[in-house]
Design a protein around this motif. Structure first.
Motif, PDB file in Angstrom:
ATOM      1  N   VAL A  65      43.045  -0.320 -27.821  1.00 12.54           N
ATOM      2  CA  VAL A  65      43.338   0.990 -27.743  1.00 12.54           C
ATOM      3  C   VAL A  65      43.475   0.756 -29.097  1.00 12.54           C
ATOM      4  CG1 VAL A  65      45.166   2.408 -26.373  1.00 12.54           C
ATOM      5  CG2 VAL A  65      44.164   1.152 -25.111  1.00 12.54           C
ATOM      6  N   VAL A  66      43.303   1.653 -29.871  1.00 11.32           N
ATOM      7  CA  VAL A  66      43.650   2.584 -31.076  1.00 11.32           C
ATOM      8  C   VAL A  66      44.490   3.745 -30.631  1.00 11.32           C
ATOM      9  CG1 VAL A  66      43.223   2.757 -33.346  1.00 11.32           C
ATOM     10  CG2 VAL A  66      42.068   1.231 -32.445  1.00 11.32           C
ATOM     11  N   ALA A  67      46.225   4.192 -30.792  1.00 11.97           N
ATOM     12  CA  ALA A  67      46.372   5.316 -30.605  1.00 11.97           C
ATOM     13  C   ALA A  67      47.097   5.872 -32.456  1.00 11.97           C
ATOM     14  CB  ALA A  67      47.658   4.752 -29.659  1.00 11.97           C
ATOM     15  N   THR A  68      46.820   7.184 -32.208  1.00 10.17           N
ATOM     16  CA  THR A  68      47.603   7.755 -33.300  1.00 10.17           C
ATOM     17  C   THR A  68      48.923   8.301 -32.701  1.00 10.17           C
ATOM     18  OG1 THR A  68      46.356   9.579 -33.254  1.00 10.17           O
ATOM     19  CG2 THR A  68      45.527   8.534 -34.431  1.00 10.17           C
ATOM     20  N   GLY A  69      50.127   7.873 -33.783  1.00 10.58           N
ATOM     21  CA  GLY A  69      51.394   9.196 -33.104  1.00 10.58           C
ATOM     22  C   GLY A  69      52.061   8.246 -33.182  1.00 10.58           C
ATOM     23  N   HIS A  70      51.982   7.036 -32.613  1.00  7.02           N
ATOM     24  CA  HIS A  70      53.077   5.866 -31.999  1.00  7.02           C
ATOM     25  C   HIS A  70      52.668   4.821 -33.284  1.00  7.02           C
ATOM     26  CE1 HIS A  70      50.886   8.310 -28.629  1.00  7.02           C
ATOM     27  NE2 HIS A  70      52.295   7.630 -27.440  1.00  7.02           N
ATOM     28  N   GLU A  71      53.940   3.470 -32.825  1.00  8.89           N
ATOM     29  CA  GLU A  71      53.426   2.540 -33.332  1.00  8.89           C
ATOM     30  C   GLU A  71      54.330   1.243 -32.364  1.00  8.89           C
ATOM     31  OE1 GLU A  71      57.707   3.069 -35.603  1.00  8.89           O
ATOM     32  OE2 GLU A  71      56.914   4.739 -37.058  1.00  8.89           O
ATOM     33  N   LEU A  72      52.691   0.714 -32.591  1.00 10.52           N
ATOM     34  CA  LEU A  72      52.560  -0.409 -31.608  1.00 10.52           C
ATOM     35  C   LEU A  72      51.512  -0.853 -32.277  1.00 10.52           C
ATOM     36  CD1 LEU A  72      52.399  -1.552 -29.044  1.00 10.52           C
ATOM     37  CD2 LEU A  72      50.501  -0.181 -28.464  1.00 10.52           C
ATOM     38  N   ARG A  73      51.459  -2.709 -32.135  1.00  8.59           N
ATOM     39  CA  ARG A  73      50.840  -3.902 -32.633  1.00  8.59           C
ATOM     40  C   ARG A  73      50.754  -4.604 -31.692  1.00  8.59           C
ATOM     41  NH1 ARG A  73      49.221  -4.012 -38.802  1.00  8.59           N
ATOM     42  NH2 ARG A  73      48.984  -2.765 -38.393  1.00  8.59           N
ATOM     43  N   SER A  74      49.922  -4.864 -31.213  1.00 17.62           N
ATOM     44  CA  SER A  74      49.466  -6.373 -30.439  1.00 17.62           C
ATOM     45  C   SER A  74      48.412  -6.595 -30.362  1.00 17.62           C
ATOM     46  CB  SER A  74      49.788  -6.192 -28.663  1.00 17.62           C
ATOM     47  OG  SER A  74      48.608  -5.347 -28.339  1.00 17.62           O
ATOM     48  N   PRO A  75      47.283  -8.127 -30.255  1.00 13.75           N
ATOM     49  CA  PRO A  75      46.686  -8.007 -29.633  1.00 13.75           C
ATOM     50  C   PRO A  75      45.155  -7.054 -29.622  1.00 13.75           C
ATOM     51  CG  PRO A  75      47.169  -9.945 -28.867  1.00 13.75           C
ATOM     52  CD  PRO A  75      48.737  -9.240 -29.088  1.00 13.75           C
ATOM     53  N   ARG A  76      45.618  -6.397 -28.324  1.00 13.39           N
ATOM     54  CA  ARG A  76      44.511  -5.556 -27.973  1.00 13.39           C
ATOM     55  C   ARG A  76      44.674  -4.340 -28.246  1.00 13.39           C
ATOM     56  NH1 ARG A  76      40.126  -7.565 -25.133  1.00 13.39           N
ATOM     57  NH2 ARG A  76      40.924  -5.828 -23.262  1.00 13.39           N
ATOM     58  N   ALA A  77      45.865  -3.692 -28.741  1.00 18.41           N
ATOM     59  CA  ALA A  77      46.231  -2.217 -29.360  1.00 18.41           C
ATOM     60  C   ALA A  77      46.954  -2.342 -30.167  1.00 18.41           C
ATOM     61  CB  ALA A  77      47.439  -2.340 -27.951  1.00 18.41           C
ATOM     62  N   LEU A  78      46.840  -1.391 -30.571  1.00 18.20           N
ATOM     63  CA  LEU A  78      46.763  -1.387 -32.445  1.00 18.20           C
ATOM     64  C   LEU A  78      47.298   0.253 -32.417  1.00 18.20           C
ATOM     65  CD1 LEU A  78      47.613  -1.375 -34.908  1.00 18.20           C
ATOM     66  CD2 LEU A  78      45.313  -0.905 -35.752  1.00 18.20           C
ATOM     67  N   GLY A  93      35.832  -8.587 -31.902  1.00 26.44           N
ATOM     68  CA  GLY A  93      36.476  -9.675 -31.534  1.00 26.44           C
ATOM     69  C   GLY A  93      37.416  -9.893 -32.638  1.00 26.44           C
ATOM     70  N   GLU A  94      37.469  -8.983 -34.251  1.00 27.70           N
ATOM     71  CA  GLU A  94      38.072  -9.612 -34.850  1.00 27.70           C
ATOM     72  C   GLU A  94      39.928  -9.201 -34.196  1.00 27.70           C
ATOM     73  OE1 GLU A  94      36.383  -7.759 -38.647  1.00 27.70           O
ATOM     74  OE2 GLU A  94      34.150  -8.337 -37.853  1.00 27.70           O
ATOM     75  N   PRO A  95      40.742 -10.049 -35.467  1.00 27.55           N
ATOM     76  CA  PRO A  95      41.862  -9.208 -35.160  1.00 27.55           C
ATOM     77  C   PRO A  95      42.346  -8.039 -35.497  1.00 27.55           C
ATOM     78  CG  PRO A  95      41.888 -10.827 -37.018  1.00 27.55           C
ATOM     79  CD  PRO A  95      40.453 -10.429 -36.529  1.00 27.55           C
ATOM     80  N   ALA A  96      43.521  -6.935 -34.897  1.00 32.39           N
ATOM     81  CA  ALA A  96      43.644  -5.155 -34.653  1.00 32.39           C
ATOM     82  C   ALA A  96      44.214  -5.335 -36.162  1.00 32.39           C
ATOM     83  CB  ALA A  96      44.564  -4.961 -33.964  1.00 32.39           C
ATOM     84  N   THR A  97      43.382  -4.685 -37.284  1.00 35.91           N
ATOM     85  CA  THR A  97      43.963  -4.755 -38.104  1.00 35.91           C
ATOM     86  C   THR A  97      44.077  -3.514 -38.535  1.00 35.91           C
ATOM     87  OG1 THR A  97      42.352  -5.771 -39.842  1.00 35.91           O
ATOM     88  CG2 THR A  97      44.338  -7.370 -39.183  1.00 35.91           C
ATOM     89  N   LEU A  98      44.430  -2.554 -39.507  1.00 32.24           N
ATOM     90  CA  LEU A  98      44.640  -1.452 -40.454  1.00 32.24           C
ATOM     91  C   LEU A  98      44.317  -1.659 -41.927  1.00 32.24           C
ATOM     92  CD1 LEU A  98      44.547   1.805 -39.033  1.00 32.24           C
ATOM     93  CD2 LEU A  98      47.165   1.181 -39.124  1.00 32.24           C
ATOM     94  N   ASP A  99      43.070  -0.690 -42.048  1.00 37.53           N
ATOM     95  CA  ASP A  99      43.111  -0.453 -43.703  1.00 37.53           C
ATOM     96  C   ASP A  99      44.857  -0.028 -44.203  1.00 37.53           C
ATOM     97  OD1 ASP A  99      40.997  -1.550 -43.934  1.00 37.53           O
ATOM     98  OD2 ASP A  99      40.181   0.456 -43.373  1.00 37.53           O
ATOM     99  N   GLU A 100      44.646   0.155 -45.376  1.00 34.13           N
ATOM    100  CA  GLU A 100      46.461   0.850 -46.071  1.00 34.13           C
ATOM    101  C   GLU A 100      46.010   2.780 -46.083  1.00 34.13           C
ATOM    102  OE1 GLU A 100      48.568   2.111 -49.949  1.00 34.13           O
ATOM    103  OE2 GLU A 100      46.984   1.117 -50.234  1.00 34.13           O
ATOM    104  N   LEU A 101      47.454   2.631 -44.914  1.00 36.97           N
ATOM    105  CA  LEU A 101      47.346   4.601 -44.139  1.00 36.97           C
ATOM    106  C   LEU A 101      47.800   5.447 -46.020  1.00 36.97           C
ATOM    107  CD1 LEU A 101      49.773   4.269 -41.580  1.00 36.97           C
ATOM    108  CD2 LEU A 101      47.824   4.285 -41.192  1.00 36.97           C
TER     109      LEU A 101
END
Length: 365
Positions: free
Chosen positions: A174-187, A342-350
């Motif tokens: 899961v990827v969500a906007t408007g929230h703050e969350l970081r885990s192996p399967r949710a960003l 299967g890659e880590p839950a990472t995000l490019d620079e906002l």
């Protein structure tokens, strides 16, 4: 005996009806729609069928010459890969569920365009549903998307809690906007709305305004609360007392902007500028001012938030804080693509918020 020999000759030498033998040439099987087969593409490109398959699935490391040959063969033969067969082979549906809040909103339309741009050429397609800012409806729509066997979920804002998003992440990334969350399967990530509210108010203060009204969004939304906090911070830094009579709640929509601006005007508290919580609210406020014979920006300066495409074409063009929602959608989809691989839950620079000065604000006379 003579009759037997003639019968054997007829059996061993098929006739075309023209006294010649006929040889049957085998042809590659075509699919039910009559389009070219993968084997035909491979032969035309001079590579193996396995190489063509890997290129189609995005996993082949081949020379540019081979890739170009395969692409040329695909175009020449009008080859159309069987998406269902590819997805079954991968064990995936090649679809992402996308939960928006309102499909007719220009704000969400920009985000959806960013998602589409990121998925172009990847083989993945979005399935879109609306939650209408209702947590029960949002959860129901996400369950329906999961029933469609989507490979991942993108949740655009909404009122679901982080715990609820984590529960959906037990099934797919899961990827969500408007929230703050970081885990192996949710960003999840959000832009700095407090900073945006500060920037808008600071711009008006720099133009000499001190009596600045604010039409908020729905204060049940964190974005509205944060933009109000930015407004208050800018006033405090400038030594301008906060006047609650100049703060009226809207609902992030044009009718809410009309009604809020009318309430401000009817209250009789003087002001020289309005910071609207989003561009749609600013459109409504502008209409209310126009109907009262109040000119923008000659009499009242007006600033919005979002920089929707239509804000460039209002009369006059709207000053606003740009929230790059196309980039937000693109980044969300790119992050989900990495997660399903299967890659880590990472995000490019906002991307950063920015002030877009147009013609609805001016220095106080």
């Amino acid at each position: 005996m003579e009759r037997s020999r003639r019968w054997l000759q007829c059996r061993s030498t098929p006739s075309s009806g023209l006294g010649e033998s006929v040889k049957t040439k085998s042809k590659p099987a075509r699919d039910a729609g009559g389009s070219a087969t993968l084997l035909e593409v491979a032969r035309a490109a001079g590579v193996s069928a396995a190489t063509v398959s890997r290129i189609l699935n995005g996993g082949a490391r081949v020379s540019e010459a081979k890739r170009a040959a395969v692409e040329a063969a695909i175009a020449a033969l009008n080859f159309k890969p069987n998406a269902l067969a590819q997805s079954l082979k991968r064990g995936r549906s090649l679809t992402f569920g996308v939960l928006t809040q309102s499909v007719d909103s220009p704000f969400f339309a920009e985000t959806l365009l960013g998602i589409e741009a990121a998925l172009a050429g990847t083989g993945y397609e979005p399935l879109i549903a609306s939650g209408h800012w209702n947590p029960q409806e949002e959860a129901d729509r996400l369950r329906r998307l999961l029933a469609r066997q989507v490979d991942g979920l993108i949740v655009l804002f909404g009122k679901l809690s982080n715990d609820e998003l984590q529960r959906f992440a037990l099934h797919v990334p899961v990827v969500a906007t408007g929230h703050e969350l970081r885990s192996p399967r949710a960003l999840a990530f959000r832009l700095d709305n407090e900073l945006g509210g500060y920037m808008a108010t600071r711009h008006l203060l720099d133009l000499g305004h001190r009596d600045i009204a604010h039409i908020t969004g729905d204060l049940a939304h964190a974005d509205a609360v944060d933009r109000l906090a930015g407004y208050r911070r800018a006033l405090a830094e400038a030594g301008v007392p906060y006047d609650e009579r100049l703060v009226v709640q809207g609902n992030f929509k044009e009718p809410g902007g009309v009604m809020a601006a009318n309430r401000l005007l009817d209250a009789g508290v003087p002001f020289t500028a309005i910071f609207a919580a989003n561009d749609q609210t600013a459109y409504g406020a502008h209409l209310a001012l126009y109907r009262r014979g109040i000119r923008v920006p000659d009499d009242i300066s007006l600033i919005g938030f979002d920089d929707l495409p239509s804000s460039l074409y209002t009369t006059p063009p709207l000053t606003t804080v740009r929230q790059p929602m196309f980039d937000v959608g693109r980044l969300a989809a790119q992050a989900l693509l990495r997660m399903v691989e299967g890659e880590p839950a990472t995000l490019d620079e906002l991307p950063e918020l920015s002030l877009v000065v147009r013609e609805t604000t001016r220095r106080l006379r």
